[in-house]
Structures are given as structure tokens and as C-alpha cells.
Design a protein around this motif. Structure first.
Motif, PDB file in Angstrom:
ATOM      1  N   TRP A 390      -9.750  -2.589   1.515  1.00  0.00           N
ATOM      2  CA  TRP A 390      -9.919  -2.727   0.069  1.00  0.00           C
ATOM      3  C   TRP A 390     -10.784  -1.637  -0.582  1.00  0.00           C
ATOM      4  N   PRO A 391     -11.902  -1.253   0.033  1.00  0.00           N
ATOM      5  CA  PRO A 391     -12.703  -0.211  -0.643  1.00  0.00           C
ATOM      6  C   PRO A 391     -11.969   1.121  -0.760  1.00  0.00           C
ATOM      7  N   GLN A 392     -10.872   1.272   0.009  1.00  0.00           N
ATOM      8  CA  GLN A 392     -10.115   2.539  -0.040  1.00  0.00           C
ATOM      9  C   GLN A 392      -9.215   2.602  -1.264  1.00  0.00           C
ATOM     10  N   ALA A 393      -9.172   1.521  -2.056  1.00  0.00           N
ATOM     11  CA  ALA A 393      -8.275   1.504  -3.216  1.00  0.00           C
ATOM     12  C   ALA A 393      -8.950   2.103  -4.450  1.00  0.00           C
ATOM     13  N   ALA A 394      -9.771   3.118  -4.205  1.00  0.00           N
ATOM     14  CA  ALA A 394     -10.536   3.695  -5.307  1.00  0.00           C
ATOM     15  C   ALA A 394      -9.653   4.529  -6.218  1.00  0.00           C
ATOM     16  N   ALA A 395      -8.616   5.169  -5.650  1.00  0.00           N
ATOM     17  CA  ALA A 395      -7.754   6.032  -6.474  1.00  0.00           C
ATOM     18  C   ALA A 395      -6.319   5.491  -6.422  1.00  0.00           C
ATOM     19  N   GLY A 396      -5.340   6.387  -6.300  1.00  0.00           N
ATOM     20  CA  GLY A 396      -3.932   5.965  -6.356  1.00  0.00           C
ATOM     21  C   GLY A 396      -3.454   5.358  -5.045  1.00  0.00           C
ATOM     22  N   PHE A 397      -2.216   4.822  -5.059  1.00  0.00           N
ATOM     23  CA  PHE A 397      -1.689   4.161  -3.867  1.00  0.00           C
ATOM     24  C   PHE A 397      -1.508   5.140  -2.718  1.00  0.00           C
ATOM     25  N   PHE A 398      -1.046   6.361  -2.999  1.00  0.00           N
ATOM     26  CA  PHE A 398      -0.648   7.206  -1.875  1.00  0.00           C
ATOM     27  C   PHE A 398      -1.817   7.671  -0.998  1.00  0.00           C
ATOM     28  N   PRO A 399      -2.956   8.040  -1.582  1.00  0.00           N
ATOM     29  CA  PRO A 399      -4.107   8.291  -0.682  1.00  0.00           C
ATOM     30  C   PRO A 399      -4.481   7.044   0.126  1.00  0.00           C
ATOM     31  N   PHE A 400      -4.382   5.878  -0.516  1.00  0.00           N
ATOM     32  CA  PHE A 400      -4.681   4.613   0.174  1.00  0.00           C
ATOM     33  C   PHE A 400      -3.712   4.427   1.345  1.00  0.00           C
ATOM     34  N   TRP A 401      -2.434   4.641   1.044  1.00  0.00           N
ATOM     35  CA  TRP A 401      -1.380   4.464   2.052  1.00  0.00           C
ATOM     36  C   TRP A 401      -1.570   5.422   3.212  1.00  0.00           C
ATOM     37  N   GLU A 402      -1.880   6.684   2.905  1.00  0.00           N
ATOM     38  CA  GLU A 402      -2.027   7.671   3.982  1.00  0.00           C
ATOM     39  C   GLU A 402      -3.120   7.251   4.965  1.00  0.00           C
ATOM     40  N   LYS A 403      -4.240   6.752   4.421  1.00  0.00           N
ATOM     41  CA  LYS A 403      -5.337   6.313   5.307  1.00  0.00           C
ATOM     42  C   LYS A 403      -4.895   5.101   6.132  1.00  0.00           C
ATOM     43  N   ALA A 404      -4.247   4.144   5.448  1.00  0.00           N
ATOM     44  CA  ALA A 404      -3.814   2.928   6.155  1.00  0.00           C
ATOM     45  C   ALA A 404      -2.795   3.287   7.232  1.00  0.00           C
ATOM     46  N   ARG A 405      -1.893   4.172   6.884  1.00  0.00           N
ATOM     47  CA  ARG A 405      -0.841   4.594   7.823  1.00  0.00           C
ATOM     48  C   ARG A 405      -1.476   5.196   9.088  1.00  0.00           C
ATOM     49  N   GLY A 406      -2.478   6.047   8.862  1.00  0.00           N
ATOM     50  CA  GLY A 406      -3.178   6.680   9.991  1.00  0.00           C
ATOM     51  C   GLY A 406      -3.813   5.621  10.881  1.00  0.00           C
ATOM     52  N   ARG A 407      -4.468   4.633  10.258  1.00  0.00           N
ATOM     53  CA  ARG A 407      -5.117   3.570  11.042  1.00  0.00           C
ATOM     54  C   ARG A 407      -4.079   2.784  11.829  1.00  0.00           C
ATOM     55  N   LEU A 408      -2.951   2.465  11.173  1.00  0.00           N
ATOM     56  CA  LEU A 408      -1.930   1.647  11.835  1.00  0.00           C
ATOM     57  C   LEU A 408      -1.281   2.396  12.983  1.00  0.00           C
ATOM     58  N   LEU A 409      -1.022   3.681  12.768  1.00  0.00           N
ATOM     59  CA  LEU A 409      -0.400   4.464  13.839  1.00  0.00           C
ATOM     60  C   LEU A 409      -1.335   4.537  15.039  1.00  0.00           C
ATOM     61  N   ALA A 410      -2.621   4.721  14.761  1.00  0.00           N
ATOM     62  CA  ALA A 410      -3.589   4.788  15.863  1.00  0.00           C
ATOM     63  C   ALA A 410      -3.611   3.456  16.613  1.00  0.00           C
ATOM     64  N   ARG A 411      -3.577   2.346  15.868  1.00  0.00           N
ATOM     65  CA  ARG A 411      -3.624   1.027  16.504  1.00  0.00           C
ATOM     66  C   ARG A 411      -2.336   0.729  17.258  1.00  0.00           C
ATOM     67  N   ALA A 412      -1.210   1.160  16.675  1.00  0.00           N
ATOM     68  CA  ALA A 412       0.071   0.864  17.321  1.00  0.00           C
ATOM     69  C   ALA A 412       0.155   1.514  18.690  1.00  0.00           C
ATOM     70  N   LYS A 413      -0.569   2.646  18.837  1.00  0.00           N
ATOM     71  CA  LYS A 413      -0.520   3.344  20.131  1.00  0.00           C
ATOM     72  C   LYS A 413      -1.319   2.605  21.188  1.00  0.00           C
ATOM     73  N   THR A 414      -2.360   1.914  20.755  1.00  0.00           N
ATOM     74  CA  THR A 414      -3.212   1.213  21.730  1.00  0.00           C
ATOM     75  C   THR A 414      -3.403  -0.238  21.315  1.00  0.00           C
ATOM     76  N   PRO A 415      -2.306  -0.986  21.241  1.00  0.00           N
ATOM     77  CA  PRO A 415      -2.413  -2.335  20.701  1.00  0.00           C
ATOM     78  C   PRO A 415      -3.379  -3.243  21.451  1.00  0.00           C
ATOM     79  N   SER A 416      -3.357  -3.192  22.781  1.00  0.00           N
ATOM     80  CA  SER A 416      -4.172  -4.165  23.490  1.00  0.00           C
ATOM     81  C   SER A 416      -5.657  -3.878  23.303  1.00  0.00           C
ATOM     82  N   GLU A 417      -6.015  -2.572  23.369  1.00  0.00           N
ATOM     83  CA  GLU A 417      -7.438  -2.237  23.214  1.00  0.00           C
ATOM     84  C   GLU A 417      -7.932  -2.575  21.809  1.00  0.00           C
ATOM     85  N   GLN A 418      -7.080  -2.304  20.823  1.00  0.00           N
ATOM     86  CA  GLN A 418      -7.526  -2.476  19.449  1.00  0.00           C
ATOM     87  C   GLN A 418      -7.331  -3.904  18.949  1.00  0.00           C
TER      88      GLN A 418
END
Ligand code: FAD
Length: 423
Positions: A390-418
């Protein structure tokens, strides 16, 4: 209890069932999601369940990425994230909600009677464009509209009928089973041109002809009013950019001093047992069905029933999980019941998910003051998912999405650890 509307789940079990049905074909969502068709097969229809957190976007995304490649379901993940973005955006700018409610009260009280009469005609499905009138009736009858239909209808209201956007937003808010202060208010502001400066959403006949079911377009009455060349933007009155407040961090599990603690379970988060609060051993769990508040807000009977059913479902799960007394109070404010049950059960105080901006959020100061006056405390908490996003929603959707996407991709690679949640 009979489901409110079998197509739109309002219990966790029904929501998970719908999700299991949708999941195998989820990669087709991107191609089909704009089509508005009877039965709405191309979309999840899970918004009411997501709104009450009977299922979380985190667990849905978790199981989606377990089953499909990220790229194949990216569009759906992005839509889930729109919900989080709007929640965070409004949390950072609560005055947008307050101003909307004040403007609504002003228009209802002092508005031009001719405008108020026309608004009632259009809301009741007698505006004169057959397909739009059909959408108004669908909303009233089912408590749901497809996203594209919401955009068309809101655009018609604002730019063709030229009615105050706050009245249209209130119509949606009273009837939608998924009504959310963030997605609804900001969705309407976006259509009206208040959310992204210089951008409005216009309902165009060619777009409806392309995406709306032929059987719903067969009655062409009034369609000429939305001929592409004829529809022009009704520019909104300028308003200053909303003030942004600082982010108030909260723990996912507060450190509770020794004592007897109750868990207040409310409609903003109906699965606390699946959050960091899961290991908690509360002395009781309380839900409050604030009927007078819902009446004041004008909720439809169907919406009230869906809230009642969601709370009942949450109580049953809480009783099984927490193994303590679980009760429901009705007919009165949250603060009064929290105080009364704390007295009756000799509690030290309460722990609860902090409600986001909206009617429940508006109740927070009164709850805190009433509890403090009797020597009780309330500890607020927030899911880590929201605390991060939520605090990442300071500006427009696309910067928010890019950060979320990065987090999700990182988690998807290591699901059990994360610890990516899967269902
Ligand atoms: C004017 C207007 C008002 C709206 N009011 C609400 C509202 O009160 N509550 C609400 O939940 N959504 C609202 N939306 C967003 C969207 O229309 C609904 O979330 C979606 O139609 C719900 O149907 P679904 O669950 O089948 O969606 P799907 O297409 O299956 O999407 C899956 C989930 O993603 C989220 N989502 C999808 N699109 C959006 C979006 N544009 N904005 C935010 N979240 C989205 C929802 O949680 C949805 O359940 C509004 C949109 C507009 C244009």
C-alpha cells in the motif's frame, strides 16, 4: 442459508469453489476479460469475496503462479493488483473519501431538483438507452456489473447524462456486493476525469458493439446518443491535488501485554485465522452487524444480506480455529458493542485488523475514544502484504505495478522459502 446470488460467492467455501473452476482456464483471462456476456464466464466473479477478504489476492496469486507461467496470467495478476493499488492510494489520501461523502451529502440536500429527478430516472433503468437501462437493472437485481459495463455506465452517467459523479458512485456503492470505498470512488473519479488529469472515459457505441453480447445490444433504443462522434467529455470542475498523509506502519501481529484479549472480526478482513493472527489464542471473538450504519449508507437489502452471510461464515471458521466463544452483536455502533463485550468478558482490550479508509475506518476515532474512556485498549494490525504494497501507491499505477511485479517474480522463483501462500 441460501447463497445471496449463486454466481457471486460470499462465503469462503463458495469462493474457493469458483476459483478452482476458473483456475485451469485462467490463461484465457487476458483475451476474454473485456467481453460482457450473460453469466460473465470470462471473469472470476470473485470481487465480493475479495472485498471482504474471504479470499486474499495474495493466496489467489499464489495458486495462480503455482499453476501457470507468470507471463500467461500476467493480466489477471495485474487486475488483482489494481485493487491493492486503489486501497493504498486512498489510504494515503483519506481526504478524497471524506470530500466525496461531503459532496454527496451536499448534492442530495441542496442539489437542483430537476437533476435529482433525472438521476432517479436513470438509476431505475428508465434513462432511454436500452442497454444502459439493462445494466442499471442488472446492478439492482444481482449486485454485480462486469468491469466494462461499470465503465460504460459510469461514462454514460457522467458524460452523456451529465449527472454529478458522486450520485452515480453512491448508486454503485449502495448496490454492489463488492462495493469498496477505494475501487468504487476512485473508479468513478477516473471515469469522470478527476483521477488522471486530462483523461476521461467515454462510452462509445462502437466499443459496446464490439464487446457487449449481441443479445443485449439487440434493442437499439437510444444507442444514437452514444454514437462515437456524438459523445464528448463533460470536463470535471478543477480541484487541487489531494493531500497525502504519511504512512502509519502497523505490525502484522501486535505484542499483547498479559491479560484477556478479544478479537474483533469485521467485514474488511474475514479470514484472520489465515493471517499472522492465526496463532493467537483470544478469549473471545466478536462480530458486529451495524444495521443502523448500513441503513444510513442506504445499502440494498441484498448487500446487507451478503455482509450478514460473510460475517456468519467468518464466525463459523473463527470458532473452529480459535476455539473460544464467538458472538455477534447487532443494532448499534461498533464502539458500544466493543465496550460492552469487553466489560462482560472482563477483557483487557481488543486486537483487530485496522480497517482501511471508508465507513469502518471513519469509526476508528470513536472506537478508540470509547474504549480508552473505560480503560480498554485496542491493538491494530495489518497484513504484511498490505504493509508492503500500500505505501507504494504514492504515484501512478505503473510504477506500483513494476515494483509489485518484481516482488512477485522473485517470490515465484522461491515459493517455499518465501512462504508464497497456495490453496
Ligand atoms: C466505476 C467503477 C466502479 C468500481 N467499483 C468497484 C467496487 O466497488 N469494488 C470492486 O471490487 N471493484 C470495483 N471496480 C473494479 C472492477 O470493475 C471490479 O473489481 C470487477 O468488475 C469485479 O468483477 P470480477 O471479480 O469478475 O473481476 P475480474 O476481472 O475477475 O478481476 C479479478 C479481481 O481483480 C480486482 N479488479 C479487477 N479489475 C479491477 C479494477 N479496475 N479496479 C480494482 N480492482 C479490480 C477485483 O478484486 C476483481 O475481483 C469498479 C470499476 C469501475 C470502473
Amino acid at each position: 442459508m441460501d447463497p445471496i446470488h449463486p454466481m457471486f460467492p460470499v462465503t469462503r467455501r463458495a469462493a474457493l469453489q469458483r476459483w478452482q473452476e476458473f483456475l485451469p482456464g485462467a490463461a484465457r483471462y487476458g483475451a476474454g476479460r473485456n467481453r460482457v456476456e450473460p453469466g460473465h464466464p470470462q471473469v472470476t466473479r470473485l470481487s465480493a469475496a475479495i472485498r471482504g477478504r474471504l479470499v486474499t489476492t495474495e493466496e489467489l496469486i499464489g495458486s495462480l503462479l503455482e499453476r501457470h507461467r507468470f507471463e500467461a496470467v500476467e493480466k489477471l495478476v495485474q487486475e488483482f493488483l489494481w485493487r491493492d493499488y486503489w486501497k493504498g492510494w486512498l489510504e494515503l489520501r483519506p481526504s478524497v473519501w471524506t470530500t466525496y461523502r461531503q459532496e454527496l451529502a451536499r448534492v442530495l440536500h441542496d442539489g437542483d431538483p430537476a437533476i435529482l429527478r433525472r438521476a432517479e430516472t436513470v438509476r431505475s433503468g428508465r434513462g432511454g438507452i436500452a442497454v444502459m437501462d439493462r445494466f442499471a437493472r442488472e446492478l439492482i437485481e444481482t449486485g454485480y456489473l462486469h468491469n466494462h459495463a461499470r465503465m460504460w455506465w459510469a461514462g454514460y452517467w457522467v458524460h452523456v447524462e451529465r449527472l454529478p459523479w458522486v450520485l452515480g458512485a453512491d448508486f454503485f456503492y449502495r448496490h454492489l456486493l463488492d462495493a469498496d470505498p477505494a475501487s468504487n470512488t476512485l473508479g468513478w473519479r477516473w471515469v469522470a476525469g478527476l483521477q488522471t488529469l486530462g483523461k476521461v472515459y467515454l462510452p462509445r457505441r462502437s466499443n459496446l458493439e464490439k464487446y457487449c453480447a449481441a443479445e443485449w445490444m439487440s434493442d437499439t433504443t437510444g444507442l444514437d446518443r452514444i454514437d462515437d462522434a456524438r459523445v464528448t467529455a463533460f470536463p470535471p470542475a478543477e480541484e487541487p491535488p489531494p493531500a497525502r498523509v504519511g504512512w502509519q506502519s502497523l505490525p502484522e501481529l501486535p505484542e499483547l501485554p498479559a491479560g484477556r484479549w478479544g478479537l474483533w472480526l469485521h467485514g474488511e478482513d474475514l479470514t484472520p485465522e489465515l493471517s499472522a493472527l492465526g496463532p493467537l489464542r483470544p478469549d473471545c471473538v466478536l462480530t458486529v452487524l451495524d444495521e443502523p450504519l448500513m441503513q444510513k449508507l442506504g445499502f440494498s437489502a441484498q448487500r446487507v444480506d451478503s455482509i450478514r452471510e460473510g460475517l456468519a461464515d467468518a464466525r463459523a471458521r473463527a470458532a473452529a480455529h480459535f476455539g473460544c466463544p464467538v458472538e455477534q452483536r447487532a443494532q448499534g455502533g461498533f464502539a458500544a458493542h466493543l465496550c460492552q463485550v469487553a466489560r462482560e468478558r472482563q477483557l483487557t482490550g481488543w486486537v483487530a485488523m485496522r480497517p482501511a479508509v471508508g465507513p469502518l475506518g471513519d469509526a476508528i476515532p470513536g472506537i478508540e475514544a470509547a474504549l480508552a474512556a473505560e480503560g480498554f485498549r485496542i491493538h491494530w494490525c495489518r497484513r504484511r502484504w498490505d504493509e508492503t504494497g500500500w505505501p507504494q501507491a504514492a504515484a501512478g499505477f505503473f510504477p506500483f505495478w513494476e515494483k509489485a511485479r518484481g516482488r512477485l517474480l522473485a517470490r515465484a522463483k522461491t515459493p517455499s522459502e518465501q512462504g508464497l501462500l497456495n490453496i
